[in-house]
Design an enzyme around this catalytic site. Structure first.
Site, PDB file in Angstrom:
ATOM      1  N   ARG A  23     -16.237  -3.879  14.632  1.00 40.96           N
ATOM      2  CA  ARG A  23     -16.130  -4.498  13.309  1.00 40.96           C
ATOM      3  C   ARG A  23     -14.743  -5.041  13.016  1.00 40.96           C
ATOM      4  O   ARG A  23     -14.556  -5.877  12.156  1.00 40.96           O
ATOM      5  CB  ARG A  23     -16.486  -3.491  12.214  1.00 40.96           C
ATOM      6  N   GLU A  28      -3.499   2.690   8.183  1.00 41.35           N
ATOM      7  CA  GLU A  28      -2.887   3.289   6.999  1.00 41.35           C
ATOM      8  C   GLU A  28      -1.432   2.830   6.976  1.00 41.35           C
ATOM      9  O   GLU A  28      -0.623   3.288   7.775  1.00 41.35           O
ATOM     10  CB  GLU A  28      -2.985   4.809   7.122  1.00 41.35           C
ATOM     11  N   ASP A  47       4.257  -3.468  -5.970  1.00 38.97           N
ATOM     12  CA  ASP A  47       3.887  -4.205  -4.769  1.00 38.97           C
ATOM     13  C   ASP A  47       4.010  -5.691  -5.061  1.00 38.97           C
ATOM     14  O   ASP A  47       3.628  -6.150  -6.146  1.00 38.97           O
ATOM     15  CB  ASP A  47       2.434  -3.914  -4.357  1.00 38.97           C
ATOM     16  N   HIS A  62      17.965 -12.358  -0.516  1.00 38.42           N
ATOM     17  CA  HIS A  62      17.802 -11.823  -1.859  1.00 38.42           C
ATOM     18  C   HIS A  62      18.254 -10.370  -1.992  1.00 38.42           C
ATOM     19  O   HIS A  62      18.297  -9.634  -1.017  1.00 38.42           O
ATOM     20  CB  HIS A  62      16.332 -11.925  -2.283  1.00 38.42           C
ATOM     21  N   LYS A  72      12.799  -1.659   0.283  1.00 35.68           N
ATOM     22  CA  LYS A  72      11.595  -2.474   0.476  1.00 35.68           C
ATOM     23  C   LYS A  72      10.901  -2.071   1.767  1.00 35.68           C
ATOM     24  O   LYS A  72      11.560  -1.795   2.769  1.00 35.68           O
ATOM     25  CB  LYS A  72      11.957  -3.963   0.591  1.00 35.68           C
ATOM     26  N   TYR A 132       5.050  -6.591   0.197  1.00 35.11           N
ATOM     27  CA  TYR A 132       6.065  -5.550   0.303  1.00 35.11           C
ATOM     28  C   TYR A 132       6.080  -4.666  -0.922  1.00 35.11           C
ATOM     29  O   TYR A 132       5.777  -5.095  -2.031  1.00 35.11           O
ATOM     30  CB  TYR A 132       7.447  -6.123   0.599  1.00 35.11           C
ATOM     31  N   LYS A 166      16.779 -22.055  -6.178  1.00 31.59           N
ATOM     32  CA  LYS A 166      17.622 -20.858  -6.273  1.00 31.59           C
ATOM     33  C   LYS A 166      18.334 -20.594  -4.953  1.00 31.59           C
ATOM     34  O   LYS A 166      19.544 -20.364  -4.927  1.00 31.59           O
ATOM     35  CB  LYS A 166      16.769 -19.659  -6.667  1.00 31.59           C
ATOM     36  N   ASP A 167      17.596 -20.622  -3.845  1.00 31.90           N
ATOM     37  CA  ASP A 167      18.191 -20.323  -2.552  1.00 31.90           C
ATOM     38  C   ASP A 167      19.101 -21.442  -2.058  1.00 31.90           C
ATOM     39  O   ASP A 167      20.118 -21.172  -1.425  1.00 31.90           O
ATOM     40  CB  ASP A 167      17.104 -20.013  -1.522  1.00 31.90           C
TER      41      ASP A 167
END
Length: 186
Positions: A23, A28, A47, A62, A72, A132, A166-167
């Site tokens: 399948r 986890e 999250d 960042h 993170k 993340y 922004k970056d």
């Protein structure tokens, strides 16, 4: 679960075990008790999930300033990214060093990025999705970025990246003052 230190020992590659059959597979990706038994005792509170349409989309580098710093746990759930972390902790033995790791939906690797590190990634496949977990909530007033091309990082790019405003307008590393101080655990 396989836990491997990178060239910067505080940054870990975590590869959860996959259990498969006809399948597909099951994995986890986070279990507080198992991680704590392995010496990783973190409380995640949020999250995040991003989608980048094109190859060469670069998000980074960042951070969030104290007191809202974030650990993170980063993984790629569709496509592929080159994930990069840069040690910005003043006084750290690895200050100014960086590591990168290819995270893909296929390899299932996750990168644990500690507080005090700049973080970013570039997409290696179209429609790449990154998810993340973070240990503190997003705070727009504490959010920051350092220019991606001012850190001496080999991004493996063959063309200019796709950047947010922004970056693209972030300060260079030499013009930026790190708010992070290294705290030895010894």
């Amino acid at each position: 679960m396989d836990i491997t230190a990178t060239a910067i020992p505080d940054v870990l590659v975590i590869t959860p075990q996959r259990f498969g059959d006809a399948r597909g597979w099951f994995s986890e990706t986070w279990n507080a008790a198992r991680f704590k038994a392995a010496g990783i005792d973190l409380e995640f509170v949020q999250d995040n999930h991003s989608v980048s349409a094109d190859i060469g989309t670069l998000r980074g580098m960042h951070y969030q300033t104290p007191p809202r710093t974030q650990d993170k746990l980063v993984r790629c759930t569709k496509g592929a990214i080159l994930d990069v972390v840069f040690d910005a902790r003043k006084g750290a033995p690895s200050y100014g060093e960086w590591v990168r790791e290819e995270l893909t939906a296929e390899n299932g690797k996750q990168l644990l990025v500690p507080k005090g590190f700049l973080h970013g990634f570039v997409t290696l496949a179209p429609e790449s999705e990154v998810q993340y977990k973070v240990t503190d909530f997003y705070d727009a007033e504490r959010d920051g970025s350092v220019r991606w091309d001012s850190l001496g990082i080999d991004w493996g790019l063959s063309a200019p990246p796709i950047l947010s405003d922004k970056d693209a307008q972030a300060p260079t590393f030499v013009d930026w003052v790190s708010p992070f101080i290294y705290e030895s655990t010894i």
